[in-house]
Design an enzyme around this catalytic site. Structure first.
Site, short mmCIF file in Angstrom:
data_model
loop_
_atom_site.label_atom_id
_atom_site.label_comp_id
_atom_site.label_asym_id
_atom_site.label_seq_id
_atom_site.Cartn_x
_atom_site.Cartn_y
_atom_site.Cartn_z
N LYS A 54 0.84 -1.20 0.00
CA LYS A 54 0.00 0.00 0.00
C LYS A 54 0.87 1.25 0.00
CE LYS A 54 -3.81 -2.56 1.97
NZ LYS A 54 -4.58 -3.02 3.13
N GLN A 98 -4.84 -1.63 9.24
CA GLN A 98 -4.69 -2.98 8.68
C GLN A 98 -5.29 -4.01 9.64
OE1 GLN A 98 -3.35 -3.64 5.52
NE2 GLN A 98 -4.17 -5.66 5.93
N ASP A 121 -11.36 2.57 3.42
CA ASP A 121 -11.73 1.16 3.27
C ASP A 121 -13.24 0.99 3.13
OD1 ASP A 121 -9.62 -0.66 3.15
OD2 ASP A 121 -9.25 -0.57 5.31
#
Ligand code: NAP
Length: 284
Positions: A54, A98, A121
């Site tokens: 990422k 994460q 997200d």
């Protein structure tokens, strides 16, 4: 006849190239460089690989990335304090925490603490609700990536039988919703589904998000179906494999995604797209 391979590396590169040029335009016009904060707690090796990818993607498209690596022993309170700090930091347009988090931390509490406009997200209940209604700024990354892959085949989704195997909040459920928004006739299968093979055989578009290697076999697939394999299963020999028995299914499908090189690279590309959207929304 052998299926055509859907090339996730190529499609994801196209998405990233688009984000890169739009980012350059945005920086030119506003003087603001989009920033993504990536939070990782503990030492899970898979999480480390994702976080590195990422950060690398951020550099490729011209974003700043800020990594916050916290120890395994981090308390929920400490993580929530960091999220609050990032919520209020104007350099940070997107916050990504994460998953999975260590067991002393309630994942939902953390997801709920992220400001919806920085929730790249799209896991926050506010954004989940917007997805349900069909009026969203942030698409959930993996399902949105799958839509790009289906579109890359030129398949018209409208009216087609779409079967999603899996009903998780991060893949299966939002996946079904995106297909429904595009007028697919959607069936969601899960571990209690009866006649799963029969339902799958009806699918023009089949998305597998189960987490079980070789779950979808050749006899479960209709001739000419489009097959999307979201699964990422680590075999004992260390090899990565999907939920679909590729050798069997590629003989019947019209299009199929490989693992690796299918859905995986798309998720990160869509995260980049969401981060640029966030930066634009916050700096209108
Ligand atoms: P998950 O939360 O474990 O959900 C799995 C789903 O599969 C559940 O809904 C479960 O049903 C269903 N299932 C399990 N066994 C089944 C069976 N025998 N028959 C029918 N359904 C069954 O997993 P997830 O987070 O959605 O992820 C799914 C897979 O995608 C994993 O391999 C994951 O690593 C991968 N993934 C890939 C990406 C990517 O970027 N490529 C991103 C996210 C996830 P119940 O609800 O009834 O238990």
């Amino acid at each position: 006849m052998m299926a055509n391979l859907i090339n996730g590396k190529e499609v994801s590169k196209n998405v990233k190239d688009r984000v890169k040029s739009e980012t350059a335009e945005f920086i030119n016009a506003s003087g603001i460089t989009p920033g993504l904060a990536v939070v990782i707690v503990g030492n899970d090796p898979a999480s480390r690989v994702y976080v590195n990818s990422k950060k690398k993607a951020c550099a490729e498209v011209g974003f700043n990335s800020y990594e916050y690596a916290l120890p395994e022993t981090t308390t929920q309170q400490e993580l929530l304090e960091l999220v609050e700090k990032l919520n209020n930091d104007p350099k940070v347009n997107g916050i990504l925490c994460q998953l999975p988090l260590p067991s002393q931390i309630d994942e939902n509490a953390v997801i709920n603490a992220i400001k919806p406009e920085k929730d790249v997200d799209a896991f926050h209940p506010f954004n989940v609700g917007k997805i349900m209604i069909g009026e969203y700024s942030f698409l959930p990354c993996t399902p949105a990536g799958v839509m790009e892959l289906i579109d890359s085949t030129g398949t018209d989704i409208s009216g087609k039988n779409c079967v999603v195997i899996g009903r998780s909040n991060i893949v299966g459920k939002p996946m079904a919703m995106l297909l429904l928004h595009r007028n697919g006739t959607v069936t969601i299968c899960h571990s209690r589904t009866r006649n799963l093979a029969e339902i799958c055989r009806n699918a023009d578009i089949l998305v597998a998000a189960v987490g079980k290697a070789n779950f979808v076999t050749g006899d479960m697939v209709k001739d000419g179906a489009v097959i999307i394999d979201v699964g990422m299963n680590r075999l004992e020999n260390g090899k990565l494999c999907g939920d679909v028995n590729f050798e069997e299914v590629e003989k019947k499908a019209s299009y199929i995604t490989p693992v690796p090189g299918g859905v995986g690279p798309m998720t990160i590309a869509m995260l980049m797209k969401n981060t640029l959207t966030a930066a634009k929304l916050q700096n209108k």
